[in-house]
Design a protein around this motif. Structure first.
Motif, PDB file in Angstrom:
ATOM      1  N   MET A  75       0.818  -1.197   0.000  1.00 10.87           N
ATOM      2  CA  MET A  75       0.000   0.000   0.000  1.00 10.87           C
ATOM      3  C   MET A  75       0.860   1.258   0.000  1.00 10.87           C
ATOM      4  SD  MET A  75      -3.688   0.290   1.924  1.00 10.87           S
ATOM      5  CE  MET A  75      -3.129  -0.044   3.530  1.00 10.87           C
ATOM      6  N   GLY A  76       2.126   1.119   0.313  1.00  7.45           N
ATOM      7  CA  GLY A  76       3.019   2.268   0.346  1.00  7.45           C
ATOM      8  C   GLY A  76       3.108   2.992  -0.976  1.00  7.45           C
ATOM      9  N   PHE A  77       3.199   2.226  -2.074  1.00  5.79           N
ATOM     10  CA  PHE A  77       3.293   2.858  -3.396  1.00  5.79           C
ATOM     11  C   PHE A  77       2.011   3.611  -3.737  1.00  5.79           C
ATOM     12  CE2 PHE A  77       1.004  -0.893  -4.775  1.00  5.79           C
ATOM     13  CZ  PHE A  77       0.289  -0.486  -5.890  1.00  5.79           C
ATOM     14  N   GLU A  78       0.896   3.130  -3.218  1.00  2.00           N
ATOM     15  CA  GLU A  78      -0.367   3.814  -3.502  1.00  2.00           C
ATOM     16  C   GLU A  78      -0.421   5.172  -2.810  1.00  2.00           C
ATOM     17  OE1 GLU A  78      -3.844   1.360  -4.585  1.00  2.00           O
ATOM     18  OE2 GLU A  78      -3.041   0.065  -2.991  1.00  2.00           O
ATOM     19  N   PHE A  79       0.062   5.224  -1.591  1.00  3.01           N
ATOM     20  CA  PHE A  79       0.117   6.516  -0.903  1.00  3.01           C
ATOM     21  C   PHE A  79       1.122   7.448  -1.566  1.00  3.01           C
ATOM     22  CE2 PHE A  79      -2.037   4.398   2.684  1.00  3.01           C
ATOM     23  CZ  PHE A  79      -3.037   5.333   2.885  1.00  3.01           C
ATOM     24  N   GLN A  80       2.182   6.890  -2.123  1.00  2.00           N
ATOM     25  CA  GLN A  80       3.141   7.732  -2.852  1.00  2.00           C
ATOM     26  C   GLN A  80       2.446   8.397  -4.041  1.00  2.00           C
ATOM     27  OE1 GLN A  80       6.360   5.070  -3.845  1.00  2.00           O
ATOM     28  NE2 GLN A  80       7.401   5.385  -1.895  1.00  2.00           N
ATOM     29  N   ILE A  81       1.642   7.629  -4.755  1.00  2.00           N
ATOM     30  CA  ILE A  81       0.906   8.175  -5.910  1.00  2.00           C
ATOM     31  C   ILE A  81      -0.090   9.232  -5.434  1.00  2.00           C
ATOM     32  CG2 ILE A  81      -0.769   7.638  -7.728  1.00  2.00           C
ATOM     33  CD1 ILE A  81       0.658   4.842  -7.926  1.00  2.00           C
ATOM     34  N   LEU A  82      -0.886   8.880  -4.425  1.00  2.00           N
ATOM     35  CA  LEU A  82      -1.899   9.823  -3.926  1.00  2.00           C
ATOM     36  C   LEU A  82      -1.251  11.097  -3.382  1.00  2.00           C
ATOM     37  CD1 LEU A  82      -4.382   7.415  -2.102  1.00  2.00           C
ATOM     38  CD2 LEU A  82      -4.636   8.460  -4.361  1.00  2.00           C
ATOM     39  N   ASP A  83      -0.157  10.943  -2.662  1.00  2.00           N
ATOM     40  CA  ASP A  83       0.520  12.116  -2.100  1.00  2.00           C
ATOM     41  C   ASP A  83       1.138  12.974  -3.201  1.00  2.00           C
ATOM     42  OD1 ASP A  83      -0.269  11.315   0.426  1.00  2.00           O
ATOM     43  OD2 ASP A  83       1.656  10.382   0.917  1.00  2.00           O
ATOM     44  N   LEU A 129     -15.916   7.640 -22.529  1.00  2.00           N
ATOM     45  CA  LEU A 129     -14.581   7.244 -22.064  1.00  2.00           C
ATOM     46  C   LEU A 129     -13.816   8.448 -21.503  1.00  2.00           C
ATOM     47  CD1 LEU A 129     -12.339   5.118 -21.761  1.00  2.00           C
ATOM     48  CD2 LEU A 129     -11.674   5.637 -24.119  1.00  2.00           C
ATOM     49  N   ILE A 130     -13.920   9.568 -22.174  1.00  2.00           N
ATOM     50  CA  ILE A 130     -13.236  10.786 -21.706  1.00  2.00           C
ATOM     51  C   ILE A 130     -13.760  11.181 -20.322  1.00  2.00           C
ATOM     52  CG2 ILE A 130     -12.913  13.262 -22.134  1.00  2.00           C
ATOM     53  CD1 ILE A 130     -13.023  12.479 -25.195  1.00  2.00           C
ATOM     54  N   VAL A 131     -15.087  11.194 -20.186  1.00  2.00           N
ATOM     55  CA  VAL A 131     -15.692  11.542 -18.895  1.00  2.00           C
ATOM     56  C   VAL A 131     -15.287  10.512 -17.836  1.00  2.00           C
ATOM     57  CG1 VAL A 131     -17.884  11.852 -17.661  1.00  2.00           C
ATOM     58  CG2 VAL A 131     -17.618  12.758 -19.983  1.00  2.00           C
ATOM     59  N   SER A 132     -15.268   9.238 -18.217  1.00  2.00           N
ATOM     60  CA  SER A 132     -14.927   8.161 -17.280  1.00  2.00           C
ATOM     61  C   SER A 132     -13.499   8.264 -16.777  1.00  2.00           C
ATOM     62  CB  SER A 132     -15.141   6.794 -17.941  1.00  2.00           C
ATOM     63  OG  SER A 132     -16.500   6.613 -18.242  1.00  2.00           O
ATOM     64  N   VAL A 133     -12.579   8.564 -17.657  1.00  2.00           N
ATOM     65  CA  VAL A 133     -11.169   8.714 -17.256  1.00  2.00           C
ATOM     66  C   VAL A 133     -11.043   9.890 -16.284  1.00  2.00           C
ATOM     67  CG1 VAL A 133      -8.860   9.345 -18.082  1.00  2.00           C
ATOM     68  CG2 VAL A 133     -10.189   7.584 -19.281  1.00  2.00           C
ATOM     69  N   LEU A 134     -11.733  10.979 -16.573  1.00  2.00           N
ATOM     70  CA  LEU A 134     -11.692  12.142 -15.672  1.00  2.00           C
ATOM     71  C   LEU A 134     -12.290  11.802 -14.303  1.00  2.00           C
ATOM     72  CD1 LEU A 134     -12.636  15.008 -18.148  1.00  2.00           C
ATOM     73  CD2 LEU A 134     -10.420  14.665 -17.021  1.00  2.00           C
ATOM     74  N   ILE A 135     -13.410  11.094 -14.305  1.00  2.00           N
ATOM     75  CA  ILE A 135     -14.032  10.696 -13.033  1.00  2.00           C
ATOM     76  C   ILE A 135     -13.079   9.794 -12.248  1.00  2.00           C
ATOM     77  CG2 ILE A 135     -15.865   9.282 -12.003  1.00  2.00           C
ATOM     78  CD1 ILE A 135     -17.776  10.467 -14.140  1.00  2.00           C
ATOM     79  N   ALA A 136     -12.498   8.807 -12.920  1.00  2.00           N
ATOM     80  CA  ALA A 136     -11.577   7.880 -12.256  1.00  2.00           C
ATOM     81  C   ALA A 136     -10.387   8.632 -11.657  1.00  2.00           C
ATOM     82  CB  ALA A 136     -11.098   6.818 -13.242  1.00  2.00           C
ATOM     83  N   PHE A 137      -9.810   9.543 -12.430  1.00  2.00           N
ATOM     84  CA  PHE A 137      -8.676  10.333 -11.938  1.00  2.00           C
ATOM     85  C   PHE A 137      -9.088  11.192 -10.747  1.00  2.00           C
ATOM     86  CE2 PHE A 137      -6.017  14.130 -11.851  1.00  2.00           C
ATOM     87  CZ  PHE A 137      -4.768  13.553 -11.695  1.00  2.00           C
ATOM     88  N   SER A 138     -10.284  11.768 -10.824  1.00  2.00           N
ATOM     89  CA  SER A 138     -10.741  12.647  -9.744  1.00  2.00           C
ATOM     90  C   SER A 138     -10.826  11.914  -8.413  1.00  2.00           C
ATOM     91  CB  SER A 138     -12.100  13.266 -10.084  1.00  2.00           C
ATOM     92  OG  SER A 138     -13.163  12.336  -9.915  1.00  2.00           O
ATOM     93  N   ARG A 139     -11.113  10.628  -8.447  1.00  2.00           N
ATOM     94  CA  ARG A 139     -11.239   9.859  -7.208  1.00  2.00           C
ATOM     95  C   ARG A 139      -9.900   9.764  -6.469  1.00  2.00           C
ATOM     96  NH1 ARG A 139     -15.641  10.621  -5.570  1.00  2.00           N
ATOM     97  NH2 ARG A 139     -15.834   8.692  -4.411  1.00  2.00           N
ATOM     98  N   MET A 140      -8.827   9.683  -7.228  1.00  2.00           N
ATOM     99  CA  MET A 140      -7.493   9.658  -6.615  1.00  2.00           C
ATOM    100  C   MET A 140      -7.061  11.072  -6.237  1.00  2.00           C
ATOM    101  SD  MET A 140      -5.529   6.775  -8.890  1.00  2.00           S
ATOM    102  CE  MET A 140      -5.853   7.604 -10.445  1.00  2.00           C
ATOM    103  N   TYR A 141      -7.303  12.016  -7.118  1.00  2.00           N
ATOM    104  CA  TYR A 141      -6.951  13.418  -6.869  1.00  2.00           C
ATOM    105  C   TYR A 141      -7.589  13.897  -5.562  1.00  2.00           C
ATOM    106  CZ  TYR A 141      -6.658  18.490  -7.726  1.00  2.00           C
ATOM    107  OH  TYR A 141      -6.399  19.834  -7.618  1.00  2.00           O
ATOM    108  N   LEU A 142      -8.827  13.484  -5.329  1.00  2.00           N
ATOM    109  CA  LEU A 142      -9.564  13.912  -4.140  1.00  2.00           C
ATOM    110  C   LEU A 142      -9.260  13.059  -2.900  1.00  2.00           C
ATOM    111  CD1 LEU A 142     -12.930  14.705  -5.926  1.00  2.00           C
ATOM    112  CD2 LEU A 142     -11.284  16.363  -4.996  1.00  2.00           C
ATOM    113  N   TYR A 143      -8.381  12.066  -3.058  1.00  2.00           N
ATOM    114  CA  TYR A 143      -7.890  11.227  -1.961  1.00  2.00           C
ATOM    115  C   TYR A 143      -8.981  10.335  -1.363  1.00  2.00           C
ATOM    116  CZ  TYR A 143      -3.607  10.558   0.804  1.00  2.00           C
ATOM    117  OH  TYR A 143      -2.437  10.072   1.339  1.00  2.00           O
ATOM    118  N   VAL A 144      -9.973   9.978  -2.155  1.00  2.00           N
ATOM    119  CA  VAL A 144     -11.040   9.114  -1.646  1.00  2.00           C
ATOM    120  C   VAL A 144     -10.884   7.661  -2.092  1.00  2.00           C
ATOM    121  CG1 VAL A 144     -12.705  10.979  -1.309  1.00  2.00           C
ATOM    122  CG2 VAL A 144     -12.627   9.795  -3.509  1.00  2.00           C
TER     123      VAL A 144
END
Length: 178
Positions: free
Chosen positions: A1-9, A127-142
């Motif tokens: 899980m460490g690498f995932e927090f590195q990405i999120l951070d 697909l464009i909207v979906s990629v943005l939604i998926a990215f937003s979930r990580m960007y928002l740290y949820v």
């Protein structure tokens, strides 16, 4: 899980007020699958696009069952902001579990349903909207990156499941009408 927090951070370092507002707005499109449910209803109401609406409805129902009824309670993964409580959340904390990302799964279930229904141009836009939604979930740290990846795979699988179910129903109807 460490690498995932590195990405999120690392994503936390690209925040700007404008990008924050954009990502919150994008993620809200996926809240409860609302944008995809609205699109499904619209497609179902128009005779020319009804088949695509049926594909999306079946895919979204499969997604709901697989993600929310089966996987989230079994995996019971807590959200990243519950572990790293130093992050300033831009959205209201969620009460359900993290894996898989339901926003991402519903989004990609819709993309793949549209693709299998033969609506390739509409699928490309989705697909464009979906990629943005998926990215937003990580960007928002949820969500963790693997939550998003899991949601993407499950979503694509749900579109394929919809295609299989609809093909079987159409074959059965075809045999009955002979």
């Amino acid at each position: 899980m460490g690498f995932e927090f590195q990405i999120l951070d690392k994503l936390q370092t690209i925040h700007t007020p404008l990008l924050d507002r954009f990502m919150v707005a994008i993620t809200k499109l996926g809240d409860a699958g609302i944008v995809w449910i609205i699109l499904t209803v619209i497609l179902l109401l128009i005779p020319k696009t009804r088949k695509s609406g049926v594909y999306m409805a079946v895919a979204l129902i499969a997604d709901l069952i697989i993600c929310n009824v089966i996987l989230k309670p079994i995996v019971a993964r807590i959200r990243p902001y519950s572990i790293n409580q130093t992050v300033q959340l831009l959205v209201t904390p969620l009460k359900d579990y993290s894996f898989p990302s339901g926003h991402t799964a519903a989004s990609f279930a819709s993309v793949s349903a549209l693709y299998f229904a033969g609506r390739k141009r509409m699928a490309a836009g989705a697909l464009i909207v979906s990629v943005l939604i998926a990215f937003s979930r990580m960007y928002l740290y949820v969500h963790y990156p693997t939550d998003v990846l899991g949601g993407l795979i499950i979503g694509l699988l749900c579109g394929w499941i919809a295609d299989m179910i609809i093909q079987k129903v159409m074959e059965k109807r075809s045999r009955k009408s002979r």
